[in-house]
Design a protein around this motif. Structure first.
Motif, short mmCIF file in Angstrom:
data_model
loop_
_atom_site.label_atom_id
_atom_site.label_comp_id
_atom_site.label_asym_id
_atom_site.label_seq_id
_atom_site.Cartn_x
_atom_site.Cartn_y
_atom_site.Cartn_z
N GLU A 350 0.83 -1.21 0.00
CA GLU A 350 0.00 0.00 0.00
C GLU A 350 0.87 1.26 0.00
OE1 GLU A 350 -3.89 0.25 0.50
OE2 GLU A 350 -3.15 -1.33 -0.82
N ILE A 351 1.93 1.23 0.78
CA ILE A 351 2.82 2.40 0.91
C ILE A 351 3.65 2.60 -0.34
CG2 ILE A 351 4.75 3.34 2.24
CD1 ILE A 351 3.63 1.65 4.65
N GLY A 352 4.12 1.49 -0.93
CA GLY A 352 4.92 1.58 -2.14
C GLY A 352 6.41 1.50 -1.91
N GLY A 353 6.85 1.14 -0.71
CA GLY A 353 8.27 1.02 -0.40
C GLY A 353 8.45 0.97 1.11
N ASN A 354 9.71 0.78 1.55
CA ASN A 354 9.94 0.60 2.98
C ASN A 354 10.65 1.77 3.65
OD1 ASN A 354 12.45 0.19 1.79
ND2 ASN A 354 13.03 -1.50 3.16
N GLY A 355 10.86 2.88 2.93
CA GLY A 355 11.59 4.00 3.49
C GLY A 355 10.70 5.09 4.05
N ALA A 356 11.34 6.07 4.69
CA ALA A 356 10.59 7.19 5.25
C ALA A 356 9.94 8.03 4.16
CB ALA A 356 11.53 8.06 6.10
N GLY A 357 10.63 8.21 3.05
CA GLY A 357 10.06 8.98 1.95
C GLY A 357 8.81 8.33 1.37
#
Length: 550
Positions: A350-357
């Motif tokens: 859902e977020i599209g990645g695992n980083g803060a950005g």
């Protein structure tokens, strides 16, 4: 799911106008019920509700060939778009029709399970049986087991016949269900029946070897040792599994040199089947910490309104003691259950990645991250029901720990740590069926451990006291004091129950399943000592990365 793999339904003639109206009314009624529930709680609730309704329905509605293709086309388009809600809606429409798509229901069930929609997944698996697929009952039982419904899985497997599958496959499934339920004697009986049904399946020998100390079971040890020729023509995966079974057996029989050679042979096969990508692993580790600090996690967390202290995250390298700690925690009266979950991967998509950005961009799109917390908590309820705390013991949580801490600011975080040499040996000798491709090589284990060490160092600096570090050796040797610290960290009162027997018939699906059914497993201490010379490639590689080994 390709068209070529989809069985075409038999021609059913032209659908009457009245049946089309009935079908549309059925869909509208189901959706209206879901919408009503959504207004009472949250929009994510509708899939659990609908899945429950559909699982008990057996509508006899006519579906044309054209409508079937349209429904499947919508599902394929939704899968290609990677939009979870669209995939769920398409599955709901398939179940509300429902077309006769036979074995293709299995692919639909797996898509639902990947989205964490376990009730929908079971409903899809049940459609295989309803469509008359010979192996339908077997697939129903397997899906019930995969989604944590062990009692239902047991009943389905008990009544399943080997139609469409082999008797050995059915017995192996029954054995796996018994093993994950803690019924080790029954599991052995089923696995032995699977072996007799097809003596070429290497995984069966591995399951049998895992159940007992072979030094105390000489007859079983002899059966495993004598099966080499029977397995020699099997597929590479089964041959590899058999090598690991031999390694376990010979280690128990105090033949370390032969044991190591067998494990190494199995690892070489698996390294070819499932190679490890060091660059991809390093890139994922780097992106996990990029942009995170304590202040940014706190800022993200301020947009979370949902009560989110139900989960307890236990992470660490595989074979580091995470299952032991989980089993101790679930004995507490306030903790309902726990397992090696993979629910946060749904949020990652859902977020599209695992980083803060990535999390910040999600927040900008939706105006906050509370929807992620609600989704995670609903998936917990989908798996475990509504009562009690839940231990989430997921693999690779180090690769999304910043996001987890931000989305679920009330969840305690625990990192298990173990002597690196012991941990390396335990990983090397374990046959991981999926997801741990770095475990086939000592040098790759060293590389992965180095990445984990750097992540732990960074997460400690960012999360401070919120991340509790627990050493496996302390948990085993100074159990009461160490466990007391864990309970305080989890905001749980001390109870004598955590040191007693585990809760019966719980699902345990990790490689430590047998140890999880035993008292505190002190045999795990100093097991690598007699393999120290053979583990020198790991020691050299790990030290080259700056790691320290006593």
């Amino acid at each position: 799911m390709s068209n070529s793999a989809t069985p075409m339904p038999a021609p059913l003639g032209r659908t009457t106008g009245s049946s089309r109206v009935i079908r549309r009314l059925a869909r509208c009624a189901l959706r209206s019920r879901c919408a009503l529930e959504a207004t009472r709680s949250n929009p994510e609730a509708k899939f659990s509700l609908l899945g429950g309704a559909l699982a008990t329905m057996r509508p006899f509605l006519l579906v044309t060939w054209m409508e079937t293709n349209d429904l499947l086309g919508r599902l394929k388009a939704a899968l290609a778009s990677r939009r979870r809600a669209s995939v769920n809606e398409a599955i709901v429409d398939l179940l509300a029709a429902p077309p006769r798509i036979g074995r293709s229901w299995k692919s639909v069930a797996l898509a639902a399970r990947r989205n964490g929609e376990l009730t929908l997944a079971r409903a899809c698996a049940a459609r295989m049986t309803a469509d008359g697929v010979p192996e339908g009952p077997y697939e129903e039982a397997a899906m019930a087991a995969l989604t944590g419904q062990l009692e239902e899985a047991r009943k389905l497997a008990a009544h399943a016949s080997p139609s469409g599958i082999t008797e050995a496959a059915l017995e192996y499934l029954r054995g796996t269900i018994a093993l994950n339920s803690g019924e080790l004697i029954l599991a052995e009986a089923h696995f032995d029946a699977a072996r007799l049904g097809d003596p070429s399946i290497g995984q069966t020998y591995l399951a049998l070897a895992s159940l007992r100390d072979m030094a105390a079971a000489p007859e079983l040890a002899e059966i495993i040792l004598d099966a080499r020729e029977k397995v020699s023509t099997s597929n590479p995966f089964d041959r590899a599994a058999y090598h690991y079974a031999l390694g376990k057996t010979l280690d128990d029989l105090d033949e370390p040199e032969r044991a190591f050679e067998e494990i190494a042979a199995g690892a070489r096969i698996m390294a070819n089947l499932r190679p490890y990508d060091r660059n991809a692993d390093a890139s994922l580790a780097q992106s996990a910490i990029r942009g995170f600090d304590g202040a940014r996690i706190a800022a993200f967390a301020r947009s979370v309104d949902s009560d989110n202290d139900r989960p307890i995250l236990v992470t660490g390298s595989p074979r580091s003691g995470t299952t032991l700690l989980q089993e101790m925690l679930v004995r507490h009266s306030a903790v309902a259950d726990g397992d090696e979950l993979d629910q946060f991967s749904v949020l990652l998509r859902e977020i599209g990645g695992n980083g803060a950005g990535d999390l910040e961009r999600y927040q900008e799109r939706l105006g906050g991250i509370d929807a992620l917390a609600r989704l995670y908590l609903r998936l917990l309820t989908e798996r475990f029901g509504t009562g009690g705390r839940i231990v989430d013991k997921s693999l690779n949580a180090s690769r999304y720990l910043g996001q987890f801490a931000a989305v679920l600011p009330g969840a305690p975080l625990i990192w298990m740590r173990r002597s690196r040499l012991e941990n390396a040996w335990s990983c090397l000798k374990t046959f991981f069926a999926a997801g741990i491709n770095w475990s086939w090589s000592q040098e790759d284990i060293a590389h992965h451990f180095h990445l984990e060490d750097k992540l732990l160092e960074r997460w400690q600096a960012i999360l401070g006291d919120r991340l509790l570090i627990v050493d496996y050796e302390d948990l085993v040797q100074d159990t009461r004091s160490t466990t007391g610290g864990v309970l305080r960290h989890c905001r749980l009162p001390e109870e004598e129950s955590v040191f007693g027997e585990g809760k019966g018939n719980r699902t345990v699906t990790t490689a430590s399943v047998v140890q999880a059914r035993q008292p505190i497993y002190r045999r795990g201490l100093d097991r690598a000592r007699r393999y120290r010379e053979r583990l020198q490639p790991f020691v050299t590689a790990y030290r080259s990365f700056g790691g320290k080994i006593d």
